[in-house]
Design an enzyme around this catalytic site. Structure first.
Site, PDB file in Angstrom:
ATOM      1  N   ASN A  29       0.876  -1.167   0.000  1.00 57.45           N
ATOM      2  CA  ASN A  29       0.000   0.000   0.000  1.00 57.45           C
ATOM      3  C   ASN A  29       0.921   1.228   0.000  1.00 57.45           C
ATOM      4  OD1 ASN A  29      -1.836   2.003   0.465  1.00 57.45           O
ATOM      5  ND2 ASN A  29      -2.735   1.080   2.301  1.00 57.45           N
ATOM      6  N   ARG A  65      -2.533  -2.120  -3.495  1.00 58.13           N
ATOM      7  CA  ARG A  65      -3.761  -1.346  -3.269  1.00 58.13           C
ATOM      8  C   ARG A  65      -3.705  -0.103  -4.155  1.00 58.13           C
ATOM      9  NH1 ARG A  65      -5.126   3.110   1.114  1.00 58.13           N
ATOM     10  NH2 ARG A  65      -7.281   3.427   0.479  1.00 58.13           N
ATOM     11  N   HIS A 123     -12.865   3.110  -0.148  1.00 58.58           N
ATOM     12  CA  HIS A 123     -12.953   2.100   0.930  1.00 58.58           C
ATOM     13  C   HIS A 123     -13.641   0.820   0.449  1.00 58.58           C
ATOM     14  CE1 HIS A 123     -13.038   5.298   4.425  1.00 58.58           C
ATOM     15  NE2 HIS A 123     -11.787   4.980   4.105  1.00 58.58           N
ATOM     16  N   ARG A 152     -12.158  15.748   7.350  1.00 61.63           N
ATOM     17  CA  ARG A 152     -12.900  16.060   6.115  1.00 61.63           C
ATOM     18  C   ARG A 152     -14.346  16.420   6.440  1.00 61.63           C
ATOM     19  NH1 ARG A 152     -11.227  10.672   2.944  1.00 61.63           N
ATOM     20  NH2 ARG A 152      -9.800  10.283   4.655  1.00 61.63           N
ATOM     21  N   GLU A 161      -8.423  -5.127   4.965  1.00 59.97           N
ATOM     22  CA  GLU A 161      -8.246  -4.860   3.533  1.00 59.97           C
ATOM     23  C   GLU A 161      -7.042  -5.622   2.982  1.00 59.97           C
ATOM     24  OE1 GLU A 161      -8.692  -0.914   5.105  1.00 59.97           O
ATOM     25  OE2 GLU A 161      -9.433  -0.241   3.160  1.00 59.97           O
TER      26      GLU A 161
END
Ligand code: ADP
Length: 409
Positions: free
Chosen positions: A7, A90, A179, A240, A383
């Protein structure tokens, strides 16, 4: 079969080496601040983690250090690189090209590069990871796993924005979500826990970490999700803002004299829990301050839970019901108080939290009351395991999907 999961961020390289047969993580770590004088490398499983200051000018250097740590010295997990069978990457943005994971070839690399327009930092970083792996392990098969591909099943009515259609045609402006690998994992696991096929269930999955997103998964297919063209849309998050009145953007730019880049920064890095509380993007700090009477922290807490509640309501309407609500990530897995607020008042919808179960700690667990028509389930996301599993299946050209079993952390 051992899969190395990569990743890559713009200044970081995170990795896990996973054995698919035993579902064990053999090694993991992260190179941080790559390209700066403060670069360091953290390697090892929880108790045996070591932190090494190391010179890393770029992702190539970082990859060389990772491979050395994996194969030699006290951090060694395998005897040689021959014991890495494949690499899974990823990738944040798969755009309209990828509705599933794929074997990486030159064409895939070119498309990831083209899509960088939609996720500049992320896709370029992923490419650095791919090139670094190619350089150090040219013969290993590599697979790209996209955060967006799970949401390619969204119908146009969910992924289109009501702005002039030509903008979609010219610039591909539409909802892609994010996601996706996490939502896919917890949906599959929820079906296993409920003992029912995924394609017979209506699920709402909520990934509540620093970044937050919710998805409606109807009979195994994602039909809506809260993140949009970018991961800024939807739920209120750590820093955010999530969905706001779009007119606020030009308004702030004019009033505060901000450039597009500055307003983007404000919405991505200075908003959410941090922006409202003025204290932190970390929910634990916000909760502590709210318990000491800080009014803005209380407000941030309330807004966060309300934001999740509203998406649950929306998705019940979108699917015409829900069988289970699945929670994951730092907040979803750990914060009993936030879960209590999210589900407060939803009894008329058949959603009843069991207060005692909500307080218990554990791995995968159901926290709804026996009287609740809708199950509430907590599932720690994984993940990396999904990336490793996709890589394994693609490399072996397996068409049959192996049900996800609880992967060891
Ligand atoms: P990321 O999106 O960075 O992977 P995580 O999934 O690690 O994020 O979630 C980070 C969030 O989870 C932070 O806001 C943190 O405060 C929150 N969190 C973690 N543990 C707890 C806890 N025990 N109680 C409340 N919040 C928690």
């Amino acid at each position: 079969m051992n899969v190395l999961v990569i990743n890559a961020g713009s200044s970081s390289l995170k990795y896990q080496l996973i054995n698919l047969e035993t579902k064990k993580i053999l090694a993991k770590g992260i190179c941080e601040r790559v390209g700066t004088a403060e670069a360091f490398h953290k390697h090892g499983l929880d108790q045996n983690e070591v932190v090494i200051d190391a010179e890393m000018h770029d992702h190539d250097d970082a990859m060389a250090l990772v491979l050395e740590a994996l194969t030699s010295g006290p951090t060694k997990a395998i005897d040689s690189l021959d014991q890495i069978d494949a690499i899974g990457h990823r990738i944040v943005q798969g755009g309209w090209y990828f509705d599933s994971s794929v074997l990486i070839d030159d064409d895939v690399i070119a498309k990831i590069d083209e899509l960088a327009e939609l996720a500049p930092l992320h896709n370029k970083a992923a490419l650095m990871g791919i090139h670094a792996c190619k350089k150090h392990m040219p013969d290993k098969p590599m697979v790209a796993v996209f955060d967006t591909s799970f949401f390619q099943t969204l119908p146009p009515k969910a992924y289109m924005y009501p702005i002039p259609y030509e903008l979609y045609e010219k610039h591909h402006i539409r909802k892609y979500g994010a996601h996706g690998t996490s939502h896919r994992y917890i949906a599959e696991r929820a079906a296993v826990i409920l003992g029912e096929p995924l394609d017979e269930l209506k699920l709402i999955t909520c990934h509540l970490g620093n970044g937050c997103s919710a998805s409606a998964i109807d009979h195994g297919m994602a039909v809506d999700t809260s993140m949009g063209l970018t991961p800024l849309d939807g739920l209120m998050m750590g820093t955010r803002c999530g969905a706001i009145d779009p007119a606020i953007v030009p308004f702030i730019m004019e009033k505060e004299g901000l450039s597009p880049a500055e307003v983007n920064d404000l919405m991505n890095k200075k908003s959410g829990l941090l922006g409202i509380s003025g204290i932190s993007n970390d929910l634990r700090s916000v909760r502590e301050a709210s318990e000491h009477g800080d009014e803005r922290a209380m407000l941030a807490y309330d807004m966060y839970s309300n934001s999740v509640k509203k998406y649950i309501g929306q998705y019940i309407a979108v699917m015409g019901g829900v069988d289970a609500i699945v929670l994951t990530a730092g907040v979803g897995e750990n914060c009993e108080k936030m879960r209590r607020l999210i589900f407060a008042g939803l009894q008329p919808l058949g959603i009843i939290l069991d207060e005692a179960k909500n307080r218990q700690r554990g791995f995968e667990r159901e926290i709804s009351s026996d009287k609740s028509r809708v199950k509430i389930i907590i599932i720690p996301t994984n993940e990396e395991y999904m990336i490793a599993r996709d890589t394994y299946e693609i490399v072996h050209e397996r068409s049959q999907i192996v049900p996800v079993s609880a992967a060891s952390a």
